[in-house]
Write a protein that holds these residues in place. Structure first.
Motif, short mmCIF file in Angstrom:
data_model
loop_
_atom_site.label_atom_id
_atom_site.label_comp_id
_atom_site.label_asym_id
_atom_site.label_seq_id
_atom_site.Cartn_x
_atom_site.Cartn_y
_atom_site.Cartn_z
N UNK A 189 2.24 -3.63 5.51
CA UNK A 189 1.17 -4.44 6.11
C UNK A 189 -0.20 -3.88 5.76
N UNK A 190 -0.25 -2.67 5.19
CA UNK A 190 -1.50 -2.06 4.76
C UNK A 190 -1.61 -2.21 3.24
N UNK A 191 -2.74 -2.66 2.71
CA UNK A 191 -2.88 -2.88 1.27
C UNK A 191 -2.56 -1.64 0.43
N UNK A 192 -2.81 -0.45 0.97
CA UNK A 192 -2.54 0.78 0.24
C UNK A 192 -1.31 1.50 0.77
N UNK A 193 -0.55 0.83 1.64
CA UNK A 193 0.68 1.40 2.16
C UNK A 193 0.47 2.52 3.15
N UNK A 194 -0.73 2.70 3.64
CA UNK A 194 -1.05 3.85 4.48
C UNK A 194 -0.59 3.68 5.93
N UNK A 195 -0.35 4.82 6.56
CA UNK A 195 -0.11 4.85 8.00
C UNK A 195 -1.01 5.94 8.59
N UNK A 196 -1.29 5.84 9.87
CA UNK A 196 -2.15 6.82 10.52
C UNK A 196 -1.30 7.97 11.09
N UNK A 197 -1.98 9.01 11.52
CA UNK A 197 -1.29 10.14 12.15
C UNK A 197 -0.53 9.67 13.39
N UNK A 198 -1.17 8.81 14.18
CA UNK A 198 -0.52 8.31 15.40
C UNK A 198 0.69 7.45 15.07
N UNK A 199 0.59 6.65 14.03
CA UNK A 199 1.72 5.81 13.62
C UNK A 199 2.88 6.67 13.13
N UNK A 200 2.55 7.75 12.41
CA UNK A 200 3.61 8.64 11.95
C UNK A 200 4.34 9.28 13.14
N UNK A 201 3.62 9.63 14.19
CA UNK A 201 4.25 10.22 15.38
C UNK A 201 5.27 9.26 15.98
N UNK A 202 4.94 7.96 15.96
CA UNK A 202 5.86 6.94 16.47
C UNK A 202 7.12 6.90 15.61
N UNK A 211 10.48 -1.61 17.29
CA UNK A 211 9.58 -1.15 18.34
C UNK A 211 8.44 -0.30 17.83
N UNK A 212 7.98 -0.56 16.61
CA UNK A 212 6.84 0.17 16.07
C UNK A 212 5.55 -0.54 16.46
N UNK A 213 4.48 -0.34 15.74
CA UNK A 213 3.21 -0.99 16.05
C UNK A 213 3.23 -2.44 15.56
N UNK A 214 2.30 -3.22 16.07
CA UNK A 214 2.24 -4.65 15.74
C UNK A 214 2.02 -4.86 14.24
N UNK A 215 2.86 -5.70 13.65
CA UNK A 215 2.75 -6.03 12.23
C UNK A 215 3.33 -4.98 11.30
N UNK A 216 3.94 -3.94 11.85
CA UNK A 216 4.48 -2.87 11.02
C UNK A 216 5.56 -3.37 10.07
N UNK A 217 5.52 -2.88 8.83
CA UNK A 217 6.53 -3.21 7.84
C UNK A 217 6.80 -1.94 7.02
N UNK A 218 7.43 -0.96 7.68
CA UNK A 218 7.62 0.35 7.06
C UNK A 218 8.77 0.33 6.06
N UNK A 219 8.62 1.14 5.05
CA UNK A 219 9.61 1.20 3.99
C UNK A 219 9.50 2.54 3.26
N UNK A 220 10.64 3.05 2.81
CA UNK A 220 10.66 4.26 2.00
C UNK A 220 10.65 3.85 0.52
N UNK A 221 9.68 4.37 -0.22
CA UNK A 221 9.59 4.05 -1.65
C UNK A 221 9.52 5.35 -2.44
N UNK A 222 9.74 5.25 -3.73
CA UNK A 222 9.58 6.40 -4.61
C UNK A 222 8.11 6.78 -4.66
N UNK A 223 7.85 8.07 -4.79
CA UNK A 223 6.47 8.54 -4.80
C UNK A 223 5.63 7.87 -5.88
N UNK A 224 6.25 7.54 -6.99
CA UNK A 224 5.51 6.89 -8.08
C UNK A 224 5.05 5.49 -7.71
N UNK A 225 5.60 4.93 -6.64
CA UNK A 225 5.26 3.56 -6.22
C UNK A 225 4.16 3.53 -5.18
N UNK A 226 3.60 4.68 -4.83
CA UNK A 226 2.50 4.69 -3.86
C UNK A 226 1.30 3.96 -4.46
#
Length: 207
Positions: A50-63, A119-134
């Protein structure tokens, strides 16, 4: 006037002449190289689509981290004899959380667990990708012929480039130019639209 151009990677140096004698295999560098490849392969990059650069915040990571721990505890309760995932630390790259797995089994389990997270944050669309895909941040290098306040330099560039979207440009780095005439080199964060326009004009790839 200021010249703006894509920030390009330096081309590799030309190949040096080599002896016709076969080289002895390196016994010290090879294992290290294999180890580095393995580490990169096992680095799970947690991105938010949901973030154009795939970023998450420190607080989101804690969740997310708490959700991953809960899944781990549930696995232990369900099967106490099951092999547990093992990790080798974590870090950040361009606002993306990097989870360092110790083996392929851990990497597979992390990917599967993240897919099922709820049960993450609103609009969250988390995914694990290869580091080269960041997703990378488009950048451009600009030579300012005189040393000026970076804030004014950015405003000047925005006013001089009205044919491209500049509202979200950011000054990332300013360094003294090596030119005898002085001035300063600026690295600015631009946007994908600007990157595409500059690529079409100059035929260069962004760094």
């Amino acid at each position: 006037m200021c010249r703006i151009e894509p920030k390009v990677r330096k081309p590799g140096r030309g190949a040096k002449s080599r002896s016709t004698q076969p080289e002895e295999p390196s016994t010290s560098k090879a294992p290290a190289a294999v180890s580095e490849v393995a580490k990169k392969h096992l680095a799970a990059s947690l991105t938010d689509r949901s973030n154009p650069l795939g970023r998450i915040t420190q607080e989101q990571w804690k969740v997310v981290e708490m959700k991953l721990l809960e899944a781990l505890f549930a696995k232990i309760d369900a099967d106490p004899s099951a092999t547990m995932p093992t990790f080798d630390g974590a870090g950040w790259v361009s606002g993306v959380k990097i989870i360092k797995c110790k083996d392929d089994l851990t990497l597979i389990r992390v990917k599967e667990t993240v897919k099922r997270l709820q049960g993450l944050w609103e609009g969250a669309s988390v995914e694990i990708v290869d580091r080269s895909c960041i997703p990378t941040i488009p950048k451009a290098k600009v030579l300012i012929p005189r040393t000026v306040n970076p804030e004014y330099a950015l405003k000047l560039l925005q006013r001089q480039n009205t044919d491209v979207p500049t509202d979200d440009w950011k000054m990332l780095k300013v360094a003294k130019s090596a030119s005898a005439d002085g001035g300063q080199n600026c690295i600015i964060q631009i946007n994908k639209t600007t990157e595409d326009i500059l690529y079409a004009r100059l035929g260069k790839s962004m760094a």
